[in-house]
Design an enzyme around this catalytic site. Structure first.
Site, PDB file in Angstrom:
ATOM      1  CG  HIS A 293       6.501   1.299   6.970  1.00  0.00           C
ATOM      2  ND1 HIS A 293       7.516   0.497   7.432  1.00  0.00           N
ATOM      3  CD2 HIS A 293       5.987   0.669   5.878  1.00  0.00           C
ATOM      4  CE1 HIS A 293       7.624  -0.572   6.659  1.00  0.00           C
ATOM      5  NE2 HIS A 293       6.697  -0.495   5.717  1.00  0.00           N
ATOM      6  CG  ASP A 329       3.913  -5.538   5.873  1.00  0.00           C
ATOM      7  OD1 ASP A 329       2.831  -5.155   5.428  1.00  0.00           O
ATOM      8  OD2 ASP A 329       5.001  -5.294   5.306  1.00  0.00           O
ATOM      9  CG  HIS A 331       8.083  -3.911   3.462  1.00  0.00           C
ATOM     10  ND1 HIS A 331       6.895  -4.148   2.774  1.00  0.00           N
ATOM     11  CD2 HIS A 331       9.050  -3.810   2.514  1.00  0.00           C
ATOM     12  CE1 HIS A 331       7.137  -4.188   1.477  1.00  0.00           C
ATOM     13  NE2 HIS A 331       8.440  -3.981   1.291  1.00  0.00           N
ATOM     14  CG  ASP A 420       3.739  -6.781   2.295  1.00  0.00           C
ATOM     15  OD1 ASP A 420       3.621  -7.529   3.282  1.00  0.00           O
ATOM     16  OD2 ASP A 420       4.101  -5.590   2.401  1.00  0.00           O
TER      17      ASP A 420
END
Length: 573
Positions: A293, A329, A331, A420
């Site tokens: 991120h 991931d 996200h 995740d």
């Protein structure tokens, strides 16, 4: 209170006391004999110590107290008249204080029970000592027989670290990066994440053992400035002079965080260089804080420096002309996309929850394909819902990831391996299993001669993240993924997502055109079949079950068949 109303009568109290005294006198010798025998069994004090050396209450006295109380109740109930019967009497209840505790495995709050209400992990779990091989339902008492068998099996097949072709990057100083400020809930990105993975690898005899470590170093400012702006690098370094600070409400730093981030980036850069140069075949970066991120100018989403971007540029410095980054991931890696969205030498493919931009960080729609002449070098597979599992991921790999990656022909592959999306993760809420992660890793090992670096990103259920990471490392070591997911059927939403991506990306990757046409035809046939089943279901629902299956069932089926043939004849079918 009911108790007060029944015991306030002085006459009744005197009767009780007199009767109790007579009972004690009559049974005096028996009670003395009882206590004497108990003292002989439990010792002079009749006391014991717990495992921590604390003196526990006198067991014999407790039992005697219970006996006296029961005798008191018996006398009271037997001697009172029927008209004074208090069958509705209830003893005073002590206030039971519910102890609030947070699950070590998933951080969820619990009250009173010994097992987590969310994930079932025991309050005194041994997951930080043995990783996912520890029992989830029992306190930390070592390994079960099954876990011991797994450990012995790996121990018997261990290669020496000097002969291993898989390197692992890890440094305990990354554990010092933690949230200092006391909050109402533990932060999901916590040091226990890599503790649990390291414990799993050690218990299974994988690392130390079958993999070898590389020395850790802090990334230099010059290397970081190939990825981030100078202002960003200085902002992260500044946190080293602060006891506690925040870049965003969920992205913390303490005085050790800047060094931990530099160590993580340095390990990733050195692993990439070692793999590209041929000094090792592949590697796993067991690092934190995560990085995907972190963009050119900002830290966010628990991330400080972008480890995958640093590794990609380090690989190019070492001779890799084209680098593939696959980010699974849950996200979207908005930072990695921002860094490379104008770069045709780095292909970024991300599979993530999106839900029309409602899932964090909101970026990563299928039409985000790159800019400034690099269109097609950003590929986003945005799931429209949660709960996505192995079938959808492997299906997307088969029809999107591998065809594009093969056409790109990379010299080096990086996996931004957030776990995740794993089953049980409290943030991702998806359903990928360790076998699914192993399968995806195995599918990427055939690219660029197996030159593959796996970098840890997210993942916040310790049992899920440690078991998934272990499965991935086993594939790096040459083991079979142990599952067959070749003939997978996607969910309806998964198929729609893949079709959307193929339609957009086929403008830049002609190899996708045949896949798109084939799947579109299959989707159309699937839709027609579903509509037919729905019509049939409604038609059956119109006729009462008692008519269809009762005594006149034969007549019903005969007439129904006649009508159907007549209908077909009229339509000319």
């Amino acid at each position: 209170m009911i108790v007060a109303e029944n015991l306030h009568s002085s006459t009744e109290q005197n009767l009780i006391l007199e009767t109790l005294q007579m009972t004690r006198l009559a049974n005096g010798e028996a009670e003395i004999s009882h206590h004497k025998s108990n003292n002989e069994v439990f010792g002079k004090d009749a006391s014991t110590d717990d495992v921590n050396g604390n003196t526990l209450p006198d067991v014999s006295s407790k039992k005697a107290g219970q006996q006296k109380e029961m005798t008191f109740q018996d006398v009271y109930n037997q001697d009172l008249d029927d008209e004074d019967d208090d069958s509705d009497w209830e003893p005073l209840q002590k206030n039971v204080e519910l102890v609030k505790w947070f699950c070590t495995n998933c951080t969820m709050v619990n009250l009173g029970d010994v097992n987590c209400d969310i994930c079932g992990e025991h309050r005194e779990s041994g997951i930080l000592r043995h990783g996912f091989l520890a029992s989830p339902l029992l306190p930390d008492s070592g390994l079960t027989e099954i876990d011991s068998d797994i450990r012995e099996r790996h121990k018997g097949s261990q290669d020496s670290a000097s002969n291993s072709s898989t390197a692992v990057g890890f440094d305990e100083r990354m554990l010092l990066h933690s949230e200092i400020q006391l909050t109402s809930h533990p932060h999901p990105e916590r040091p226990d994440r890599i503790r649990a993975i390291a414990a799993s690898l050690a218990t299974a005899g994988i690392f130390p053992g079958r993999c070898y470590p590389i020395p850790a170093r802090e990334i230099t400012r010059e290397e970081l400035q190939m990825v981030h702006s100078l202002e960003h690098v200085e902002a992260v370094d500044l946190t080293g002079h602060m006891f506690s600070s925040y870049f965003t409400p969920d992205t913390y730093a303490n005085e050790h965080s800047a060094r931990a981030a530099r160590l993580a980036a340095g390990l990733c850069a050195d692993l990439a260089s070692a793999i590209v140069s041929g000094r090792t075949k592949n590697g796993f970066a067991l690092v934190r804080p995560p990085g995907h991120h972190a963009g050119i100018k900002q830290a966010m989403g628990f991330c400080l420096h972008n480890n995958a971007a640093v590794a990609a540029l380090a690989a190019q410095v070492s001779g890799a002309k084209k680098v593939l980054i696959v980010d699974w991931d849950v996200h979207h890696g908005n930072g990695t996309q921002e860094i490379f969205e104008q770069n045709k030498s780095v292909l970024y493919i991300s599979l993530h929850r999106h839900e029309g931009g409602k899932f964090y960080p909101g970026t990563g729609a299928a039409d985000e394909v790159g800019t400034m002449g690099a269109e097609g070098y950003c590929v986003n597979v945005p799931w429209s819902r949660g709960g996505v599992g192995d079938n959808d991921y492997v299906f997307a790999f088969q029809h999107v990831v591998l065809p594009i990656a093969s056409a790109f022909a990379p010299d080096f592959t990086i996996i931004s391996a957030g776990f995740d999306a794993a089953r049980g993760d409290p943030l991702g809420c998806c359903d990928v299993t360790p076998a699914g992660y192993a399968k995806m890793t195995d599918m990427l090992t055939d690219l660029c001669g197996g030159k593959l670096l796996v970098i840890l990103e997210g993942g916040y259920n310790l049992r899920s993240i440690s078991s998934s990471a272990t499965s991935v490392i086993k594939v790096l070591l040459g083991e079979s993924p142990g599952c067959e997911l070749d003939n997978t059927s996607p969910s309806r939403s998964g198929l729609q997502t893949v079709l959307e991506v193929l339609k957009i990306q086929s403008n830049y990757w002609p190899v996708l055109a045949s896949n798109f046409m084939k799947l579109q035809s299959q989707a159309r046939m699937h839709s027609i079949e579903n509509k037919r089943k729905q019509i049939e279901k409604k038609r059956r629902a119109v006729t009462p079950m008692w008519w269809k299956w009762g005594r006149k069932g034969l007549l019903y089926h005969f007439l129904n068949g006649q009508n159907r043939h007549a209908y077909v004849k009229r339509k000319g079918v």
